[in-house]
Structure formats: structure tokens, C-alpha cells
Design an enzyme around this catalytic site. Structure first.
Site: not given
Ligand code: NAD
Ligand code: SER
Length: 318
Positions: A11-12, A143, A147
Site C-alpha cells: 500500500g501507500q 473507519y 480506529k
Molecule cells: P493502503 O490502502 O494504501 O494499503 C493497504 C494495503 O493492505 C494494500 O496493499 C492492500 O492490498 C492490503 N490489504 C488489504 N486487505 C488485506 C488483507 N486482508 N490482508 C493483507 N493485506 C491486505 O493503506 P495505507 O495508506 O498504506 O494505510 C496503511 C495504514 O495507515 C492503515 O491502517 C491506514 O488507516 C493508516 N493511515 C493511512 C493514512 C494515509 O493517508 N495513507 C493516514 C492515516 C492512517
Molecule cells: N488518509 C486517510 C484517509 O483519508 C486518513 O486516515 O482515510
């Protein structure tokens, strides 16, 4: 040396965190997994062990932890805010399923566990300016509910079973490697892609919508630094407010136009995203993270914009 498992490494966050972990701890000490292993970047696939793993199946996590003698898990599995709101059961089952499995495996194998929380853990009753570390958390999205539940459950496992759980309330994360996965803050990434491609941009949030943000290198450093922090100094664990900047769409647009004067942004608010964003902090107080483990981000809007435009131009226009 630590032995690390990354769940959701495609993921990201995972796309960049996994490579940084390999740089810090050695390629051989970081196992990258995802439900969809094809999502793992070529760099990740070529630099170390990569495996499929469905985090909603505890046995799959436990087998990897046992086989590779894992002592630290970075659990990045979740469905982001806007996508989860369209399928709440999926949001709950993936977010909570993965976390509960990680907590149980971490308890059994005595592993440390990092799981991000989010600004989504706050809601309309929260003070939105200078949002305190410890305050009202009554989110109205699935969501946010996952959390808050995740923060509580992680603290419970620490206090009840001694599992070393740690977490950050990440703001919107801006990055240039892997596109974001359906969040409310995605616009602040998408706008850079449009600017570099020479396209106009339709902003899904209204002028004046303030949100906390952070550039991915700071987010990754924060995660690793928190996991390395001296446990005796941590008053909080799940989860720390962290932020690097806050802006509204107009401010990021103006910053990009300093470099791309012909770039055009118009507004087309998305009802769901606007409602979610309106209930999230305008800016958080992250003084506890700074005091307890030395959080200190390096990028502001100006510095991040220079780096984003440069890196994206090299990738997209080559
Ligand atoms: P993302 O959606 O980019 O990546 C999530 C990854 O999880 C994907 O590669 C997906 O294939 C994988 N996935 C989904 N279901 C799965 C499963 N059952 N088993 C294994 N892998 C699985 O998310 P992200 O942006 O990388 O976020 C990661 C964490 O950080 C999350 O908890 C998200 O809530 C948190 N977060 C992200 C942001 C943001 O801006 N990106 C901000 C706040 C919090
Ligand atoms: N970037 C994330 C979202 O918008 C914040 O947790 O869902």
C-alpha cells in the site's frame, strides 16, 4: 537485529516503509507481505523475502512469524475512510480482523506491534483546533470507529498481556511512490499528479477545509522512531497525535502554482468526503509525541512541494 514482518506492504505507506526498514535493519530481516503480493513494488520484490498473507487469517500471520522468528510486526492493513464508508462491513472486518489477529499473534510470540491510527479517530464533538492528545473521540465513520476501537484494544493488550503495542494518529499522508487507497485526504496527493501531468484538477473538498498532513518520509521516520523509543519514556501508546503541516486546498494550490503558474484547480466537492473532512481536526496538538519520544518532522508544505514535483516529474515524464 530486529526481525520484522510488514503486513499490507503493497500500500501507500508499506511501499516506502518496507524499503526504509530494509535499509535500517538489513534486507534479510524484513519480510514483506500483502493480500495481493503483485501489489508489492519491484524494488520490494527484488530486495528481500516477499510472501502472500491474508491478515484476516491469524494462522497465516502466525506461520510467518514462527518461520522467520519475527519480533516486530508493522500492521498496515485497513480500508481507508471514503472506501470503507461505501462498504462498512468490509471496513470493520478488514481493519479489526487484521488488528485482532496481529494482537493475538504478537501475544503468543512476544512480538512488538505497530498499527497506525488516524485523524479519523476524531469526530464532530472533538475540539477541532489544536486537538488535544487526550480528548473526546466519537467519530461518525466506520473507519473512525475501527480506529478508536483499535486504539482501545491495543492499549488493552499492552495493559492486560504486556504486548508492546504502539501507534500514531497519522494525518493525511502525501507520497509519490504508491497512489493512496481511497481516503478523504487523497486530494493532496492527486493534485501533484495532475500538476506534473499538465492536467487541470477538480478538488473534491471545499475551499477553507483545513486538514493535518504529513510527507511520507516524515511518517516513516515517525513510525520507526516510535518503535525504537525507550518504553520507560512512553506515557501514551495507542495512539499519538502527529502532524507536520495543515492547509486547505487553496494553500496547496497556491504553493504548486509558485512552480507551475499555469496549473488550474477548480472545486467540485464530494458530499461524502466533505462530510468526513469537516469532522476531522483542523490541526492537532502533537506535543506529547515530541516530548515522549522526540517526534520532529522535517518537511513543511514548501519543502514537500519542491520534492513532490521533482520526484513525480522524474517518474511520470521520463
Ligand atoms: P493502503 O490502502 O494504501 O494499503 C493497504 C494495503 O493492505 C494494500 O496493499 C492492500 O492490498 C492490503 N490489504 C488489504 N486487505 C488485506 C488483507 N486482508 N490482508 C493483507 N493485506 C491486505 O493503506 P495505507 O495508506 O498504506 O494505510 C496503511 C495504514 O495507515 C492503515 O491502517 C491506514 O488507516 C493508516 N493511515 C493511512 C493514512 C494515509 O493517508 N495513507 C493516514 C492515516 C492512517
Ligand atoms: N488518509 C486517510 C484517509 O483519508 C486518513 O486516515 O482515510
Amino acid at each position: 537485529m530486529k526481525k520484522i514482518l510488514v503486513l499490507g506492504a503493497g500500500g501507500q505507506i508499506g511501499s516506502e516503509l518496507t524499503m526504509k526498514l530494509r535499509e535500517v535493519y538489513g534486507n534479510g530481516n524484513v519480510v514483506a507481505t500483502d493480500l495481493v503480493p503483485e501489489r508489492l513494488t519491484q524494488e520490494i520484490q527484488e530486495s528481500g523475502v516477499c510472501l502472500p498473507c491474508d491478515a484476516t487469517d491469524a494462522n497465516q500471520i502466525a506461520k510467518i512469524v514462527s518461520d522467520y522468528k519475527i519480533d516486530s510486526i508493522y500492521n498496515l492493513v485497513a480500508i481507508l475512510s471514503a472506501t470503507a464508508e461505501k462498504n462498512p462491513m468490509l471496513g470493520w472486518n478488514i481493519g479489526m480482523g487484521a488488528l485482532l489477529n496481529c494482537l493475538e499473534v504478537a501475544r503468543e510470540y512476544k512480538a512488538a506491534l505497530f498499527t497506525p491510527s488516524s485523524i479519523g479517530a476524531f469526530g464532530p464533538d472533538t475540539p477541532l483546533d489544536n486537538t488535544p492528545q487526550d480528548t473526546i473521540q466519537r467519530p461518525k465513520t466506520i473507519y473512525g470507529v475501527t480506529k478508536v476501537a483499535g486504539e482501545l484494544l491495543s492499549d488493552y493488550y499492552y495493559e492486560r498481556f504486556g504486548v508492546d503495542t504502539r501507534s500514531l494518529r497519522f494525518p493525511g499522508l502525501i507520497s509519490n511512490v504508491c497512489p493512496p487507497g481511497g481516503g478523504t485526504t487523497d486530494y493532496a496527493v492527486d493534485i501533484y499528479y495532475a500538476a506534473v501531468k499538465g492536467e487541470d484538477f477538480e478538488c473534491p473538498l471545499k475551499k477553507g477545509t483545513l486538514l493535518d498532513m504529513m510527507y511520507m518520509p516524515d511518517a516513516i521516520d515517525a513510525a520507526i522512531n516510535l518503535m525504537e523509543a525507550d518504553a520507560s519514556k512512553l506515557i501514551h501508546r495507542n495512539s499519538f497525535n502527529v502532524t507536520a503541516m495543515h492547509f486547505d486546498p487553496e494553500a496547496i494550490y497556491a504553493e504548486i502554482r509558485k512552480h507551475k503558474p499555469n496549473f488550474v484547480m477548480t472545486y467540485k466537492p464530494d458530499e461524502l468526503k466533505q462530510k468526513i473532512a469537516d469532522a476531522w481536526p483542523n490541526y492537532m496538538d502533537d506535543s506529547c509525541a515530541r516530548a515522549e519520544w522526540g517526534f520532529s518532522p522535517k518537511y513543511d508544505l514548501e519543502k514537500m512541494t519542491v520534492d513532490m514535483l521533482d520526484k513525480l516529474a522524474k517518474r511520470l515524464l521520463k
